[in-house]
Design a protein around this motif. Structure first.
Motif, short mmCIF file in Angstrom:
data_model
loop_
_atom_site.label_atom_id
_atom_site.label_comp_id
_atom_site.label_asym_id
_atom_site.label_seq_id
_atom_site.Cartn_x
_atom_site.Cartn_y
_atom_site.Cartn_z
N THR A 34 16.75 0.16 -7.46
CA THR A 34 15.59 1.04 -7.59
C THR A 34 15.24 1.61 -6.22
O THR A 34 15.62 1.03 -5.19
N SER A 35 14.48 2.73 -6.21
CA SER A 35 14.11 3.27 -4.89
C SER A 35 13.21 2.28 -4.15
O SER A 35 13.31 2.12 -2.94
N SER A 36 12.35 1.54 -4.89
CA SER A 36 11.48 0.56 -4.22
C SER A 36 12.34 -0.48 -3.47
O SER A 36 12.05 -0.82 -2.32
N ILE A 64 20.05 15.06 -2.00
CA ILE A 64 20.22 14.03 -3.02
C ILE A 64 19.13 12.97 -2.81
O ILE A 64 18.93 12.52 -1.69
N ASP A 65 18.44 12.59 -3.90
CA ASP A 65 17.48 11.50 -3.80
C ASP A 65 18.18 10.18 -4.12
O ASP A 65 19.38 10.08 -3.99
N ALA A 66 17.40 9.18 -4.56
CA ALA A 66 18.00 7.87 -4.79
C ALA A 66 18.71 7.84 -6.15
O ALA A 66 18.28 7.18 -7.08
N GLY A 67 19.80 8.59 -6.26
CA GLY A 67 20.55 8.67 -7.50
C GLY A 67 21.80 9.50 -7.28
O GLY A 67 22.06 9.95 -6.16
N LEU A 118 0.81 -1.22 0.00
CA LEU A 118 0.00 0.00 0.00
C LEU A 118 0.85 1.27 0.00
O LEU A 118 0.33 2.38 0.00
N ARG A 119 2.17 1.10 0.05
CA ARG A 119 3.08 2.25 0.10
C ARG A 119 2.70 3.22 1.23
O ARG A 119 2.54 4.42 1.02
N ILE A 120 2.51 2.64 2.41
CA ILE A 120 2.37 3.48 3.61
C ILE A 120 3.80 3.67 4.13
O ILE A 120 4.50 2.69 4.39
N GLY A 155 15.45 -0.01 -2.46
CA GLY A 155 16.14 0.74 -1.38
C GLY A 155 15.25 0.87 -0.15
O GLY A 155 15.70 0.68 0.98
N HIS A 156 13.95 1.14 -0.40
CA HIS A 156 13.00 1.24 0.72
C HIS A 156 12.96 -0.07 1.52
O HIS A 156 12.96 -0.05 2.75
N SER A 157 12.91 -1.20 0.80
CA SER A 157 12.80 -2.50 1.50
C SER A 157 14.05 -2.78 2.33
O SER A 157 13.95 -3.43 3.37
#
Ligand code: DP6
Length: 321
Positions: A186-188, A276-279, A29-31, A190-192
């Protein structure tokens, strides 16, 4: 419910996070694990046209990642109780493969265009929730200007809203593009991985106060305090990435060199801060009056591929095409 339009075009900005979204409480759900704060960017945007067509046997999508786009369209179909497939035409105003994430502007534009084409008129909150389900940061590209994404605890209370309109404060985000490569993680992903950092819990503990401090600096338009918070916040997010298992390194040599340059400018009296973001690309945040000077300085760097100057911008809009 408005009349079924079948076709609509929307424009949505990319956004730069000042307090970062890094780690999720609910992946599907991308909470997010924490609330985040961002600014919409005037010169990095996506324009998307969605047309539902009874003749189609499947969605026709002109960009990479079409499965994720088609899944998102299915959410809209469900909401609108619509059985039709659609043609989706998406264009970014920045070169693809420039290492600039397009998921925020992309899913914001797609959410607005698809709902309108399907005859739905969602509230800003509803649209932000829908965009979030496509890509978390996209929920912040729906409202205007300076935006907070309230973390929430469920899908229906995790959404973004405007703190201040785009003309509230004359600051700029001068984006230094130093790579053409797609990021390796990917940022997805990276989040995990974020939770595997030994510092993740500590970060969550201090973020509440940091969020309040940033909002106070915004309220007072206190650029120095604001800049100090956002720069250390970016380093903190990357500290989490660097200490994840396995580690995630988004910077390259040029990123680090430019970080040093920004610190040197500041020591010399030119007030600018980086984030800086994920890059690997560096975002230099400065006051509007300094944006041209910083643009020219960055362009002289041997590693520079492109520099893009952004002002704060409004959120997603329907446009005529
Ligand atoms: C580093 O929104 O791209 O830019 O929800 O998995 O699509 P997904 O992630 P995404 O993450 C963006 C992370 C960030 C920080 C930020 O924008 O807050």
């Amino acid at each position: 419910m408005v009349k079924l339009a079948m076709k609509a075009t929307a424009k949505a900005p990319s956004n730069i996070a000042f307090i970062k979204y890094w780690g999720k409480e609910n992946e599907r759900l991308r909470i997010p694990s924490n609330s985040s704060i961002s600014m919409n960017l005037s010169d990095l945007y996506t324009v998307t046209t969605v047309e539902f067509d009874p003749k189609l046997k499947a969605d026709k999508i002109n960009i990479n990642g079409s499965k994720r786009v088609s899944d998102h369209l299915s959410l809209v179909r469900k909401l609108a109780k619509l059985k039709l497939y659609a043609t989706v035409k998406t264009e970014n105003n920045f070169p693809s493969g420039a290492g600039i994430a397009s998921s925020a502007s992309g899913f914001a534009a797609l959410s607005l265009a698809a709902t309108r084409a399907a005859g739905l008129e969602l509230t800003e909150r509803g649209l932000s929730i829908l965009a979030r389900l496509g890509s978390g940061s996209a929920c912040r590209s729906i409202p205007d200007g300076f935006v907070e994404w309230h973390k929430g605890s469920r899908s229906d209370n995790s959404y973004a809203y405007s703190l201040y309109p785009d003309d509230y404060w004359d600051i700029a985000d001068v984006v230094a593009i130093v790579t053409n490569k797609h990021k390796q993680v990917t940022s997805s992903d990276g989040h995990s991985l974020a939770k595997s950092s030994p510092f993740f819990k500590k970060r969550q503990k201090i973020l509440g106060q940091k969020n309040k401090d940033l909002k106070m600096a915004l309220k007072k338009r206190d650029f120095t305090h604001f800049g100090e918070i956002i720069e250390s916040e970016a380093l903190e997010m990357h500290a989490i990435a660097l200490t994840s298992k396995p580690p995630v390194l988004y910077w390259n040599g040029a990123t680090v060199e430019l970080m040093g340059e920004v610190l040197d400018w500041r020591n010399g009296g030119l007030e600018a801060y980086f984030t800086i973001d994920a890059g690997a690309n560096l975002h230099v945040i400065c006051q509007g009056k300094d944006a041209n000077l910083i643009n020219n300085k960055l362009r002289r760097n041997k590693n520079m591929l492109k520099v893009i100057v952004n002002k704060p911008a409004e959120g997603a809009r329907i446009i005529e095409k």
